[in-house]
Structures are given as C-alpha cells and as structure tokens.
Design a protein around this motif. Structure first.
Motif, PDB file in Angstrom:
ATOM      1  N   UNK A 106      64.808  80.409  51.966  1.00 48.86           N
ATOM      2  CA  UNK A 106      64.009  81.460  51.702  1.00 48.86           C
ATOM      3  C   UNK A 106      62.733  81.422  52.735  1.00 48.86           C
ATOM      4  N   UNK A 107      62.199  80.012  52.690  1.00 42.93           N
ATOM      5  CA  UNK A 107      61.085  79.417  53.434  1.00 42.93           C
ATOM      6  C   UNK A 107      61.150  79.239  54.998  1.00 42.93           C
ATOM      7  N   UNK A 108      62.497  78.812  55.250  1.00 48.54           N
ATOM      8  CA  UNK A 108      62.637  78.188  56.598  1.00 48.54           C
ATOM      9  C   UNK A 108      63.902  78.868  57.175  1.00 48.54           C
ATOM     10  N   UNK A 109      63.310  79.991  57.945  1.00 47.81           N
ATOM     11  CA  UNK A 109      64.109  80.778  58.913  1.00 47.81           C
ATOM     12  C   UNK A 109      64.964  79.915  59.785  1.00 47.81           C
ATOM     13  N   UNK A 110      66.036  79.809  60.172  1.00 43.52           N
ATOM     14  CA  UNK A 110      67.004  79.263  60.840  1.00 43.52           C
ATOM     15  C   UNK A 110      67.719  77.908  60.433  1.00 43.52           C
ATOM     16  N   UNK A 111      67.283  77.777  59.175  1.00 42.17           N
ATOM     17  CA  UNK A 111      67.834  76.663  58.421  1.00 42.17           C
ATOM     18  C   UNK A 111      68.906  77.165  57.320  1.00 42.17           C
ATOM     19  N   UNK A 112      70.120  76.710  57.683  1.00 40.06           N
ATOM     20  CA  UNK A 112      71.309  77.073  56.645  1.00 40.06           C
ATOM     21  C   UNK A 112      71.659  75.822  55.775  1.00 40.06           C
ATOM     22  N   UNK A 113      71.389  75.883  54.547  1.00 45.12           N
ATOM     23  CA  UNK A 113      71.772  75.159  53.557  1.00 45.12           C
ATOM     24  C   UNK A 113      73.188  75.086  53.167  1.00 45.12           C
ATOM     25  N   UNK A 114      74.001  74.283  53.368  1.00 40.50           N
ATOM     26  CA  UNK A 114      75.287  74.340  53.584  1.00 40.50           C
ATOM     27  C   UNK A 114      76.299  73.320  52.507  1.00 40.50           C
ATOM     28  N   UNK A 138      66.515  69.343  69.472  1.00 40.49           N
ATOM     29  CA  UNK A 138      66.154  70.895  69.402  1.00 40.49           C
ATOM     30  C   UNK A 138      67.528  71.660  69.396  1.00 40.49           C
ATOM     31  N   UNK A 139      67.224  72.868  68.660  1.00 35.98           N
ATOM     32  CA  UNK A 139      68.424  73.807  68.806  1.00 35.98           C
ATOM     33  C   UNK A 139      67.975  75.264  68.205  1.00 35.98           C
ATOM     34  N   UNK A 140      68.878  76.185  68.183  1.00 37.51           N
ATOM     35  CA  UNK A 140      68.464  77.699  67.851  1.00 37.51           C
ATOM     36  C   UNK A 140      68.679  77.748  66.317  1.00 37.51           C
ATOM     37  N   UNK A 141      69.642  77.118  65.717  1.00 32.75           N
ATOM     38  CA  UNK A 141      69.624  77.059  64.470  1.00 32.75           C
ATOM     39  C   UNK A 141      70.244  75.617  63.758  1.00 32.75           C
ATOM     40  N   UNK A 142      70.012  75.442  62.552  1.00 25.83           N
ATOM     41  CA  UNK A 142      70.450  73.988  61.944  1.00 25.83           C
ATOM     42  C   UNK A 142      70.973  74.285  60.578  1.00 25.83           C
ATOM     43  N   UNK A 143      72.263  73.516  60.538  1.00 22.91           N
ATOM     44  CA  UNK A 143      73.218  73.790  59.405  1.00 22.91           C
ATOM     45  C   UNK A 143      73.023  72.420  58.828  1.00 22.91           C
ATOM     46  N   UNK A 174      59.707  78.624  61.381  1.00 25.14           N
ATOM     47  CA  UNK A 174      61.086  78.775  61.773  1.00 25.14           C
ATOM     48  C   UNK A 174      61.509  77.132  62.323  1.00 25.14           C
ATOM     49  N   UNK A 175      62.852  76.905  61.575  1.00 26.72           N
ATOM     50  CA  UNK A 175      63.260  75.800  62.014  1.00 26.72           C
ATOM     51  C   UNK A 175      63.894  75.885  63.599  1.00 26.72           C
ATOM     52  N   UNK A 176      63.356  74.846  64.205  1.00 25.55           N
ATOM     53  CA  UNK A 176      63.850  74.803  65.663  1.00 25.55           C
ATOM     54  C   UNK A 176      64.671  73.413  65.988  1.00 25.55           C
ATOM     55  N   UNK A 177      64.961  72.702  65.033  1.00 23.57           N
ATOM     56  CA  UNK A 177      65.632  71.373  65.292  1.00 23.57           C
ATOM     57  C   UNK A 177      65.420  70.463  64.172  1.00 23.57           C
TER      58      UNK A 177
END
Ligand SMILES: Cc1cc2nc3c(=O)[nH]c(=O)nc-3n(C[C@H](O)[C@H](O)[C@H](O)COP(=O)(O)OP(=O)(O)OC[C@H]3O[C@@H](n4cnc5c(N)ncnc54)[C@H](O)[C@@H]3O)c2cc1C
Length: 510
Positions: free
Chosen positions: A475-483, A236-241, A223-226
């Motif tokens: 698909x491999x990195x929960x919490x990462x939003x490619x944008x 650190x953060x709850x999600x990364x865009x 999980x991506x934490x930052x």
C-alpha cells in the motif's frame, strides 16, 4: 474420449491384466474390444479396511500430457525488468512466468547455487554451525529444495496448479506427479530440477545474482525502483517481487526500521513426531502387510483443543528430520525425504495454532519475539547447539523427562530434554489433548516407540507484508510486490509457486 472412475485393490493395481479387466468391466465391453486407456489420476483410500486405489481412467484417444510453453522462450534484452528477491518456489516460478510474459527476471539470492549450497548443508550437520546465508532454508530453491517436495495444495483457486506441475515435469520431475493426488518429488531429485530451471531462466535472458543479500529497497518518489544489496550495490528494475520466505527476519526488521506497513498474523508452533514407518503402515493399511504393494503410508490429522487448531503438517513418510535453523542460537526442526521414502521412519510436524491473543505484547513484533524465544529455549535445552531436544511421546504426555530416547532419524544428535517445559504451557496442553485425539483416530499413534523433537516453529510466518487486493502492490510502495510464504500469502511449495506467478501477472505491462 471417455473418463471413468474405478477402484482397484492393491493386488489388482499391481497387475496390468487386472487393471485391463477392471476397465473393460466398468465400460461393459469385452477386453478384446477395449480402446487404449491410461490412468490420469490416482489416490490411495485407506479409510476402510479394504484399502483401494481410486483411479480416474481416460479411455479412447489417449491425449498426451499437455506441456508448458516455457522452454521455447527466447531472450529479449529490451523488455520490462523485474527484480525477484529470493530464489525459492515463489521467486523461481515468478521468474519462469516473467519469461512467458516477455519480461526480464533478475533473481537476487542471498544463498548459493544448489551445487554449492549442498556443501554448506553437509557442513552444518558436521560442525553444528549455521551459515546465515546458506542452510536448509536459504540458497537456490529456497526452503523447497531440501524438502520432501510434496506437491499438493488446498489453494487450487489461486492459480493453475497443473501449470506448476507441468513446469516441474518439464525440468525433470517424474511425470507421475501429474497423476498422483498426493504427489511428491523427493529431496534427492529436487536440486537437479532447480538447476535446470536456472538454465531455462538464463537461456531466456534472465539473470542470477547469488551470494547477494538485499538490505534495502531503492525508493524514489514513493515508487520502488530496485534493490540495494548488503554490499551497497544498487540493482534497478521496473518492479520488485519480494519473495524472501518466512525465515528472512532481517527483511521484517528492514520494514520496521523504514516504517513500512506490516501486520501480525496467526501462525503455528509445535514439535515433530517420529514413528517407525512400519507402525504407521500397519495402522493406516489396517495391519494387512501391504508394505510390498503400497507406498509408505501417510496420515493427515486435525483436531480442535480449546479454540486452537492442532494439526499434522508436512508429514514425511520414510523421511529424515533436519535442523532447519537459519542463524546461530536457534533450534528448529523440519522434515524431508528422498523419492523412494525408504528411511524406515515416518515423521510429521504437529503444530498448534498461535494467534496474536495468545501472546503478550502487541503487534507483529510480539509474535516474532515469541517465536524466537521458543527457538532459543529449544537451542539451550539441547546444550547450546543444533542437536535436537527430544522426548518420548509417552513421557511428554505424562510431563516427565525421558530417561532414555528411541532411535531417531534426525540428521544430527538427539538430546533428552523436557519438552513440556521448553514449549509454552498452552502449546503443551493443546499437544497433549491433540495426541490423545489422534490416537483415537489412528489407534496405536501413541506408542512407546514414538519420539518428539523440537521445535517445529517455521510452519508459516507470524508476519504479513500487506498488499493491495487488486494490484498486489504494497500500500505504501508502488512497484513492490510482497510475495510467497514470507509475505504471508502462501504456505508450501505449490501455493508459493502460484503466488509467484500471480505477482508477475499483476505487473502492468508498458
Ligand atoms: C525441510 C523442509 C521441508 C519442506 N517440505 C515441504 C514439502 O514437502 N512440501 C511443501 O509444499 N512445502 C515444504 N516445505 C515448505 C516450503 O519449502 C516453503 O513453503 C516454500 O519453500 C516457501 O517458498 P517461498 O519461495 O515463499 O520462500 P522460500 O522457499 O523460503 O525462499 C526464500 C528465498 O529467499 C532468499 N532470501 C531471504 N532473504 C533474502 C535477502 N535479504 N536477500 C536475498 N535473498 C533472500 C532465501 O535464501 C530463500 O532462498 C518444507 C520446508 C522445509 C524447510
């Protein structure tokens, strides 16, 4: 309240009395009995010889333009936090939407705030040296800041285009952008708008980290934490865009190094064509000398050549051509214009679609290497600097070097170079056929006065960072939003802004 459509000649449109008469006529009422009205949508139709303004008119209780609720949002430090990498349109609109949804946006941007960034751009033109963190693509506002600020998109199904326009107006754009079908802001107005967005984001409790390049992601248990900055700091953060734009090749290299999924995707490559604006006006407005009554004319051209699309892209009436490279050893051109579009030159990207089958080698790296190689050849053709390799259109069509060049509005110098040898052979063939077809559609497009400048290679990204259709996470990195454009989900200011908002909306709230 009633909505009607009316067509007006440019002369009628310029006269309040004539507009009033036309509205009354369309409604079948006397002018004296006419309710209040306003034009809510307008476009210029120059397909026929009689050029017309095509207008939607609201009659009756005229409503105020609806505004967004963003500026009333107040800070709240205990909320869900999201790191947004990149302060381009995708990143900024993601941050504004995050505030609306009660999240805390933390913007991390490799470049500088617009005020400082401007100095680097002036320096780039003066010294011909590209600062790899602060240039025409990198810095606050991203590639959209020193641009034409054209605000039209075909991606109307991807979100609320009206909301994007409302947010621009709320931060200082001319409210006419809500009315014009082909709205634009102008590069002279955009920096102040971007700076006001920063004020909104900070006053709503958001954070900015300028001069901070991301070099890795903080991943724990899949999980991506930052993010990790190039200086080695962790945020650190709850999600990364991840909204780093199509020129952030170091991000693609990071994914390759870490073995995270990426895919190749078709992109486009070509040249920027430049004409005297008066000539384009004459063609588009049928030689009627409308320059006084109508804005500088635009065009949009598309054709197919041997399975490739050839199309005009980012057409800038009254514009300037700019050096848009993001690192040393590359030559890239793009176009922008001021709000008044009054430079006297019209320029447009003319690009040829490139698919993985057109390129030797496999995978996304082959496409990226192909793009890089053309940019490097263009750089060398200009004598090893960001002067623009240039050729007259008529010479390019004969595959003959130009012995003299036309006057150009490139922000720098133009150097005569055989673009038919700089560009890949299939791109040259497609461009030659494409230009001939464009001249059939716009008689006079091929002219001694037209110039080509190379290379228009950053129309879109050759790489996609994949994401799940529903959750929008890698698909491999929960919490990462490619944008946005760099991840391959947008092209242009509005579609990138829409994608930024969509990614934030996909973050599950606690
Ligand atoms: C000269 C020019 C004119 C244009 N004109 C128009 C136009 O008129 N209309 C239109 O719709 N489109 C136009 N475009 C295209 C438009 O600007 C882009 O489509 C849009 O900006 C893409 O938005 P984005 O947010 O996805 O990426 P970008 O705008 O590219 O923003 C990405 C941001 O990420 C930052 N970044 C990159 N890597 C890192 C890292 N490792 N760490 C931290 N930050 C990073 C960059 O500095 C940048 O600020 C133009 C582009 C250019 C260059």
């Amino acid at each position: 309240m009633k909505q009607i459509q009316i067509d007006l000649s440019p002369e009628e449109y310029a006269s309040e009395a004539a507009v009033r008469r036309a509205v009354a006529r369309a409604l079948g009422v006397a002018e004296t009995a006419l309710d209040p009205f306003r034009i809510t949508r307008r476009s210029i139709d120059c397909r026929r010889r009689n050029v017309q303004y095509h207008c939607t008119v609201e009659v009756g209780t005229v409503s105020e333009t609806e505004m967004s609720s963003i500026t009333s949002i107040s800070g709240n430090s205990s909320r869900l936090s999201v790191v947004i990498v990149g302060a381009g349109p995708a990143g900024l609109f993601a941050a504004l939407r995050a505030l609306q949804l009660g999240m805390k946006p933390i913007i991390v941007e490799r470049g500088k705030a617009v005020e400082e960034r401007k100095k680097d751009i002036v320096n780039l033109v003066r010294t011909k040296e590209v600062n790899p963190d602060s240039n025409w693509c990198f810095g606050e506002g991203g590639a959209g800041t020193y641009s034409d600020g054209k605000l039209y998109t075909r991606s109307t199904k991807r979100g609320d285009v009206g909301e994007v326009l409302r947010l621009f107006v709320e931060h200082g754009a001319d409210p006419d952008i809500m009315v014009d079908v082909h709205a634009h802001i102008g590069t002279d107005r955009l920096p102040a708008i971007i700076a006001r967005m920063r004020e909104t984001i900070i006053s709503g409790g958001g954070e900015y980290h300028f001069n901070t390049r991301i070099s890795d992601l903080l991943v724990k248990d899949g999980r991506v934490r930052g993010v990790v900055t190039a200086a080695g700091d962790e945020i650190a953060a709850d999600a990364v865009i991840l909204a780093t734009g199509h020129s952030a090749r170091d991000i693609y290299e990071l994914f390759a190094r870490r073995g995270w999924l990426m895919e190749e995707k078709p992109f486009a490559l070509g040249v920027r064509v430049e004409h005297p604006q008066e000539l384009i006006n004459e063609i588009q407005y049928h030689g009627k000398g409308y320059s006084r009554l109508l804005p500088p004319a635009t065009y949009s051209l598309v054709t197919q050549v041997e399975g490739h699309g050839v199309f005009s892209f980012c057409m800038c009436p009254g514009g300037v051509i700019v050096p848009a490279a993001t690192a040393a050893g590359q030559q890239v051109v793009n176009g922008m214009s001021n709000a008044a579009r009054n430079s006297g030159f019209a320029n447009s990207g003319i690009a040829v679609t490139v698919s993985p089958d057109d390129v030797k080698g496999e995978g996304w790296h082959a496409l990226l290497d192909f793009q890089k190689a053309v940019e490097q050849r263009a750089f060398e053709a200009a004598g090893g600097c960001i002067d623009a390799p240039s050729q007259r259109l008529v010479d390019f069509l004969r595959r003959k070097p130009s012995s003299r060049l036309n006057k150009s509005n490139y922000m720098g110098h133009c150097v005569a170079a055989p673009l038919h040898e700089v560009l890949p052979e299939f791109v040259v063939d497609c461009l030659i056929q494409g230009f001939k077809d464009f001249d059939r559609k716009m008689r006079g497009f091929i002219t001694e006065e037209a110039s080509l400048l190379a290379v228009e290679s950053r129309t879109s990204s050759p790489v996609r960072i994949p994401r799940d259709k529903e959750s929008l996470q890698h698909p491999q990195l929960q919490g990462l939003y490619p944008c946005g454009e760099g991840a391959g989900y947008a092209g242009g200011i509005v579609s990138s802004a829409l994608d930024g908002m969509r990614c934030v909306e996909a973050i599950p709230r606690k």
